[in-house]
Design a protein around this motif. Structure first.
Motif, PDB file in Angstrom:
ATOM      1  N   HIS A  82     -66.895  56.166  24.054  1.00 18.59           N
ATOM      2  CA  HIS A  82     -65.757  56.634  23.264  1.00 18.59           C
ATOM      3  C   HIS A  82     -64.683  57.227  24.177  1.00 18.59           C
ATOM      4  O   HIS A  82     -64.924  57.485  25.357  1.00 18.59           O
ATOM      5  CB  HIS A  82     -66.200  57.676  22.226  1.00 18.59           C
ATOM      6  CG  HIS A  82     -66.620  58.990  22.810  1.00 18.59           C
ATOM      7  ND1 HIS A  82     -65.775  60.066  22.942  1.00 18.59           N
ATOM      8  CD2 HIS A  82     -67.812  59.402  23.330  1.00 18.59           C
ATOM      9  CE1 HIS A  82     -66.416  61.081  23.487  1.00 18.59           C
ATOM     10  NE2 HIS A  82     -67.657  60.704  23.739  1.00 18.59           N
ATOM     11  N   GLY A  83     -63.500  57.431  23.627  1.00 20.21           N
ATOM     12  CA  GLY A  83     -62.396  58.040  24.347  1.00 20.21           C
ATOM     13  C   GLY A  83     -61.546  57.072  25.145  1.00 20.21           C
ATOM     14  O   GLY A  83     -60.483  57.440  25.651  1.00 20.21           O
ATOM     15  N   ALA A  84     -61.980  55.832  25.280  1.00 17.47           N
ATOM     16  CA  ALA A  84     -61.275  54.847  26.108  1.00 17.47           C
ATOM     17  C   ALA A  84     -60.261  54.052  25.299  1.00 17.47           C
ATOM     18  O   ALA A  84     -60.321  53.991  24.066  1.00 17.47           O
ATOM     19  CB  ALA A  84     -62.287  53.891  26.727  1.00 17.47           C
ATOM     20  N   THR A  85     -59.334  53.403  26.005  1.00 13.96           N
ATOM     21  CA  THR A  85     -58.528  52.355  25.388  1.00 13.96           C
ATOM     22  C   THR A  85     -59.412  51.122  25.303  1.00 13.96           C
ATOM     23  O   THR A  85     -59.919  50.644  26.319  1.00 13.96           O
ATOM     24  CB  THR A  85     -57.282  52.047  26.229  1.00 13.96           C
ATOM     25  OG1 THR A  85     -56.466  53.219  26.299  1.00 13.96           O
ATOM     26  CG2 THR A  85     -56.481  50.901  25.626  1.00 13.96           C
ATOM     27  N   VAL A  86     -59.620  50.622  24.096  1.00  9.22           N
ATOM     28  CA  VAL A  86     -60.557  49.530  23.863  1.00  9.22           C
ATOM     29  C   VAL A  86     -59.786  48.258  23.526  1.00  9.22           C
ATOM     30  O   VAL A  86     -59.027  48.217  22.546  1.00  9.22           O
ATOM     31  CB  VAL A  86     -61.545  49.866  22.722  1.00  9.22           C
ATOM     32  CG1 VAL A  86     -62.460  48.670  22.441  1.00  9.22           C
ATOM     33  CG2 VAL A  86     -62.370  51.098  23.081  1.00  9.22           C
ATOM     34  N   LEU A  87     -59.975  47.219  24.339  1.00 11.60           N
ATOM     35  CA  LEU A  87     -59.431  45.885  24.047  1.00 11.60           C
ATOM     36  C   LEU A  87     -60.533  45.087  23.370  1.00 11.60           C
ATOM     37  O   LEU A  87     -61.525  44.727  24.006  1.00 11.60           O
ATOM     38  CB  LEU A  87     -58.998  45.169  25.328  1.00 11.60           C
ATOM     39  CG  LEU A  87     -57.974  45.846  26.230  1.00 11.60           C
ATOM     40  CD1 LEU A  87     -57.634  44.914  27.394  1.00 11.60           C
ATOM     41  CD2 LEU A  87     -56.721  46.220  25.459  1.00 11.60           C
ATOM     42  N   SER A  88     -60.367  44.793  22.102  1.00 11.61           N
ATOM     43  CA  SER A  88     -61.415  44.059  21.392  1.00 11.61           C
ATOM     44  C   SER A  88     -61.421  42.580  21.746  1.00 11.61           C
ATOM     45  O   SER A  88     -62.470  41.931  21.730  1.00 11.61           O
ATOM     46  CB  SER A  88     -61.246  44.220  19.880  1.00 11.61           C
ATOM     47  OG  SER A  88     -60.076  43.548  19.437  1.00 11.61           O
TER      48      SER A  88
ATOM     49  N   HIS B 144     -60.181  55.394  30.733  1.00  9.76           N
ATOM     50  CA  HIS B 144     -60.705  54.073  31.076  1.00  9.76           C
ATOM     51  C   HIS B 144     -60.189  53.004  30.108  1.00  9.76           C
ATOM     52  O   HIS B 144     -59.764  53.321  28.986  1.00  9.76           O
ATOM     53  CB  HIS B 144     -62.234  54.071  31.020  1.00  9.76           C
ATOM     54  CG  HIS B 144     -62.889  54.845  32.118  1.00  9.76           C
ATOM     55  ND1 HIS B 144     -62.793  56.214  32.207  1.00  9.76           N
ATOM     56  CD2 HIS B 144     -63.659  54.446  33.169  1.00  9.76           C
ATOM     57  CE1 HIS B 144     -63.480  56.630  33.268  1.00  9.76           C
ATOM     58  NE2 HIS B 144     -64.003  55.577  33.868  1.00  9.76           N
ATOM     59  N   LEU B 145     -60.251  51.777  30.555  1.00 15.91           N
ATOM     60  CA  LEU B 145     -60.013  50.613  29.711  1.00 15.91           C
ATOM     61  C   LEU B 145     -61.349  49.920  29.506  1.00 15.91           C
ATOM     62  O   LEU B 145     -62.019  49.540  30.484  1.00 15.91           O
ATOM     63  CB  LEU B 145     -59.026  49.651  30.377  1.00 15.91           C
ATOM     64  CG  LEU B 145     -58.630  48.411  29.565  1.00 15.91           C
ATOM     65  CD1 LEU B 145     -57.730  48.811  28.402  1.00 15.91           C
ATOM     66  CD2 LEU B 145     -57.920  47.399  30.454  1.00 15.91           C
TER      67      LEU B 145
ATOM     68  N   THR C 266     -48.398  53.628  29.930  1.00 10.20           N
ATOM     69  CA  THR C 266     -47.761  52.362  29.559  1.00 10.20           C
ATOM     70  C   THR C 266     -48.026  52.059  28.091  1.00 10.20           C
ATOM     71  O   THR C 266     -49.085  52.436  27.564  1.00 10.20           O
ATOM     72  CB  THR C 266     -48.307  51.200  30.418  1.00 10.20           C
ATOM     73  OG1 THR C 266     -47.742  49.962  29.953  1.00 10.20           O
ATOM     74  CG2 THR C 266     -49.829  51.109  30.295  1.00 10.20           C
ATOM     75  N   PRO C 267     -47.085  51.397  27.426  1.00  6.82           N
ATOM     76  CA  PRO C 267     -47.362  50.952  26.056  1.00  6.82           C
ATOM     77  C   PRO C 267     -48.165  49.651  26.025  1.00  6.82           C
ATOM     78  O   PRO C 267     -48.543  49.178  24.959  1.00  6.82           O
ATOM     79  CB  PRO C 267     -45.962  50.733  25.481  1.00  6.82           C
ATOM     80  CG  PRO C 267     -45.146  50.319  26.667  1.00  6.82           C
ATOM     81  CD  PRO C 267     -45.693  51.128  27.823  1.00  6.82           C
ATOM     82  N   ASP C 268     -48.432  49.075  27.192  1.00  3.88           N
ATOM     83  CA  ASP C 268     -49.052  47.749  27.273  1.00  3.88           C
ATOM     84  C   ASP C 268     -50.245  47.786  28.225  1.00  3.88           C
ATOM     85  O   ASP C 268     -50.114  47.466  29.412  1.00  3.88           O
ATOM     86  CB  ASP C 268     -48.011  46.737  27.756  1.00  3.88           C
ATOM     87  CG  ASP C 268     -48.517  45.308  27.751  1.00  3.88           C
ATOM     88  OD1 ASP C 268     -49.729  45.102  27.530  1.00  3.88           O
ATOM     89  OD2 ASP C 268     -47.719  44.389  27.997  1.00  3.88           O
ATOM     90  N   PRO C 269     -51.420  48.189  27.746  1.00  3.03           N
ATOM     91  CA  PRO C 269     -52.575  48.293  28.641  1.00  3.03           C
ATOM     92  C   PRO C 269     -53.028  46.955  29.214  1.00  3.03           C
ATOM     93  O   PRO C 269     -53.611  46.908  30.297  1.00  3.03           O
ATOM     94  CB  PRO C 269     -53.660  48.905  27.746  1.00  3.03           C
ATOM     95  CG  PRO C 269     -53.244  48.554  26.347  1.00  3.03           C
ATOM     96  CD  PRO C 269     -51.751  48.581  26.370  1.00  3.03           C
TER      97      PRO C 269
ATOM     98  N   GLU D   7     -56.548  52.877  20.892  1.00  3.22           N
ATOM     99  CA  GLU D   7     -56.353  53.994  21.803  1.00  3.22           C
ATOM    100  C   GLU D   7     -57.420  55.047  21.517  1.00  3.22           C
ATOM    101  O   GLU D   7     -57.640  55.406  20.358  1.00  3.22           O
ATOM    102  CB  GLU D   7     -54.954  54.585  21.629  1.00  3.22           C
ATOM    103  CG  GLU D   7     -53.827  53.635  21.984  1.00  3.22           C
ATOM    104  CD  GLU D   7     -53.778  53.293  23.464  1.00  3.22           C
ATOM    105  OE1 GLU D   7     -54.314  54.087  24.271  1.00  3.22           O
ATOM    106  OE2 GLU D   7     -53.206  52.246  23.819  1.00  3.22           O
ATOM    107  N   ALA D   8     -58.041  55.558  22.556  1.00  4.39           N
ATOM    108  CA  ALA D   8     -59.125  56.533  22.401  1.00  4.39           C
ATOM    109  C   ALA D   8     -60.161  56.021  21.404  1.00  4.39           C
ATOM    110  O   ALA D   8     -60.668  56.769  20.569  1.00  4.39           O
ATOM    111  CB  ALA D   8     -58.573  57.892  21.963  1.00  4.39           C
ATOM    112  N   GLY D   9     -60.471  54.733  21.505  1.00  4.45           N
ATOM    113  CA  GLY D   9     -61.386  54.103  20.559  1.00  4.45           C
ATOM    114  C   GLY D   9     -62.842  54.236  20.980  1.00  4.45           C
ATOM    115  O   GLY D   9     -63.188  54.971  21.916  1.00  4.45           O
ATOM    116  N   PHE D  10     -63.704  53.509  20.269  1.00  4.89           N
ATOM    117  CA  PHE D  10     -65.137  53.580  20.562  1.00  4.89           C
ATOM    118  C   PHE D  10     -65.772  52.200  20.466  1.00  4.89           C
ATOM    119  O   PHE D  10     -65.262  51.292  19.803  1.00  4.89           O
ATOM    120  CB  PHE D  10     -65.841  54.535  19.584  1.00  4.89           C
ATOM    121  CG  PHE D  10     -66.112  53.928  18.226  1.00  4.89           C
ATOM    122  CD1 PHE D  10     -67.319  53.290  17.956  1.00  4.89           C
ATOM    123  CD2 PHE D  10     -65.141  53.961  17.229  1.00  4.89           C
ATOM    124  CE1 PHE D  10     -67.569  52.716  16.713  1.00  4.89           C
ATOM    125  CE2 PHE D  10     -65.379  53.381  15.986  1.00  4.89           C
ATOM    126  CZ  PHE D  10     -66.605  52.759  15.728  1.00  4.89           C
ATOM    127  N   VAL D  11     -66.913  52.070  21.124  1.00  2.00           N
ATOM    128  CA  VAL D  11     -67.802  50.928  20.970  1.00  2.00           C
ATOM    129  C   VAL D  11     -69.211  51.488  20.831  1.00  2.00           C
ATOM    130  O   VAL D  11     -69.643  52.304  21.654  1.00  2.00           O
ATOM    131  CB  VAL D  11     -67.756  49.967  22.177  1.00  2.00           C
ATOM    132  CG1 VAL D  11     -68.693  48.774  21.946  1.00  2.00           C
ATOM    133  CG2 VAL D  11     -66.340  49.485  22.449  1.00  2.00           C
TER     134      VAL D  11
END
Length: 454
Positions: free
Chosen positions: A7-13, A57-58, A385-388, A22-26
């Motif tokens: 959790h807490g990371a920028t998550v690219l699904s 983190h990403l 950045t607005p574009d991870p 943003e600040a998502g979880f897996v």
């Protein structure tokens, strides 16, 4: 296997909607993804065996290297000044010393390659080489996933072709019942260049019988179409389609000299894909560039690969995304015809689709295998950045990989391998490397002495 919360990371699904949290979880349970989403939907950490706060983190699907030859790390730095996308360059730099390879060379070499891939974010790769059983054993030990195509090189020797086809078939039969992280395929090295038409027909028949794919090099250089132009007045791709080659699953590497008609062949095929290997293409000195934009526009699956590290010298798929984007811009004369999002999809879900694994890996979706890469974006070279996605592709590096999971098993933790120390892998490899090149030198000396006596 237990449960893990990231959790807490920028998550690219990298799902169909390309959702970014943003600040998502897996969430992971028993090796599979059980949840993905935004911060306000994060489950209670107390319900998990392990919890990772990856703020800064990403987190994204593990990268898929769609074309390489992992044992060929032994040839790193050995092809300078040679184009490996020509028969002469390949034979002089690679094929001749390959004749000194023995089975015991393969495990240490593949172990090092797997370590380098894991430590830069790759969880799955597509390999094509000899000694396929030894490659499979090393990949299993490393914990990665791999589609391993048994490499078949005939070079005009019918007996050799028949023997290699039999060995490749035995490999299929053995690995089909082995560890699920290994997928066996056929690997005709290059149609018409070093696999005859008769052998190609047999390879297709056996591959279709077993329901496996064929991974090959195609449209790499001037030799590729010479035979078919002489015999049929057409390109190798068109000739192969007429043979029925494209009826099964075909994954073709390089494809830098495809014509519009060739692209149409790929588009018509039910399961044809291309591995765009931009760095290797540039180092080869060839003027052609894979028409990735046109292939994608035609509906063809285009993945990304590094090729071997004699042709590329790196397994860093983050770097490969960057080079692929830059080369496409140069080829098309248009700024970013492949967006950063496109490039990430090509290095993840499109790579999975090319290998027939899109229902298992390639995106962070509930039910899929938990193959996950976490890159630390808190250091120098990164900023808000607005574009991870663009941040990773054009500012990032595989060297910033911090954690890696395959099937929920953590293979990299805090930049260190968990199964076997990198230092041990490197030490074993270095001894193998010295032994192999001493053997090559001795073979060259013996051949020279024999020639002098004659």
């Amino acid at each position: 296997m237990g449960s893990t919360l990231i959790h807490g990371a920028t998550v690219l699904s990298v799902d169909a909607e390309n959702r970014v949290f943003e600040a998502g979880f897996v969430a992971i349970h028993d090796g599979r993804i059980s949840g993905v989403g935004p911060r306000d939907a994060t489950p209670n950490p107390s319900g998990f065996d392990e919890v990772f706060d990856l703020t800064g983190h990403l987190v994204m699907p593990g990268l898929v290297n769609a074309h390489t030859h992992s044992a060929m790390v032994l040839f790193r730095g050995r092809s300078e000044g040679q184009s490996l996308l020509t028969m002469e360059g390949w034979y002089n730099s690679i094929r001749e010393p390959e004749l000194s390879l023995v089975a015991s060379d393969i495990g240490p070499a593949v172990a090092l390659s797997c370590a380098e891939m894991a430590l830069s974010g790759t969880t799955t790769f597509c390999d094509q080489y000899f000694f396929a059983e030894e490659i499979a054993d090393a990949v299993k030990d490393a914990g990665l996933r791999a589609v391993i195509a048994y490499g078949i090189v005939q070079l005009g020797d019918e007996r050799r072709g028949a023997e290699e086809l039999a060995k490749a078939t035995a490999f299929l039969e053995h690995q089909r019942s082995a560890d699920g992280r290994i997928v066996p395929w056929f690997g005709p090295h290059a149609p018409y260049v070093d696999n005859t038409e008769a052998l190609l027909v047999e390879e297709v028949a056996v591959a279709n019988e077993y329901g496996v794919g064929l991974h090959l090099h195609m449209a790499c250089g001037p030799e590729d179409n010479e035979e078919t132009q002489r015999r049929y007045g057409t390109t190798a791709a068109v000739a192969l389609e007429q043979l029925g080659f494209f009826k099964g699953r075909i994954h073709a590497a390089h494809c830098i000299d495809l014509s519009d008609e060739d692209i149409a062949v790929f588009a018509r095929a039910p399961h044809a894909s291309v591995s765009y290997n931009a760095s290797a293409g540039l180092r080869s000195g060839r003027s052609g560039i894979c028409p990735a934009v046109s292939l994608r526009a035609a509906g063809v699956t285009v993945a990304l690969g590094t090729d071997n590290v004699a042709a590329n010298n790196s397994y860093d798929m983050v770097s490969e995304m960057r080079v692929a984007g830059l080369v496409a811009s140069h080829r098309e004369g248009v700024a970013q015809p492949l967006s950063s999002r496109d490039l990430i999809r090509m290095a993840t879900i499109e790579g999975a689709r090319a290998l027939g694994l899109e229902h298992e890996i390639g995106s962070l979706e509930i039910g899929k295998a938990a193959d996950i890469a976490a890159f630390d974006l808190s250091g120098a070279g990164y900023s808000e950045t607005p574009d991870p996605e663009t941040l990773l592709v054009y500012s990032g590096s595989g060297r910033d990989l911090r954690h890696l999971w395959v099937g929920g098993e953590q293979l990299v933790q805090n930049r260190s391998l968990t199964r076997r120390p990198f230092g041990d892998i490197r030490q074993t490899y270095s001894a193998t490397y010295a032994e192999f090149w001493n053997r090559v030198q001795q073979a060259r000396t013996d051949a020279k002495n024999k020639k002098a006596v004659a």
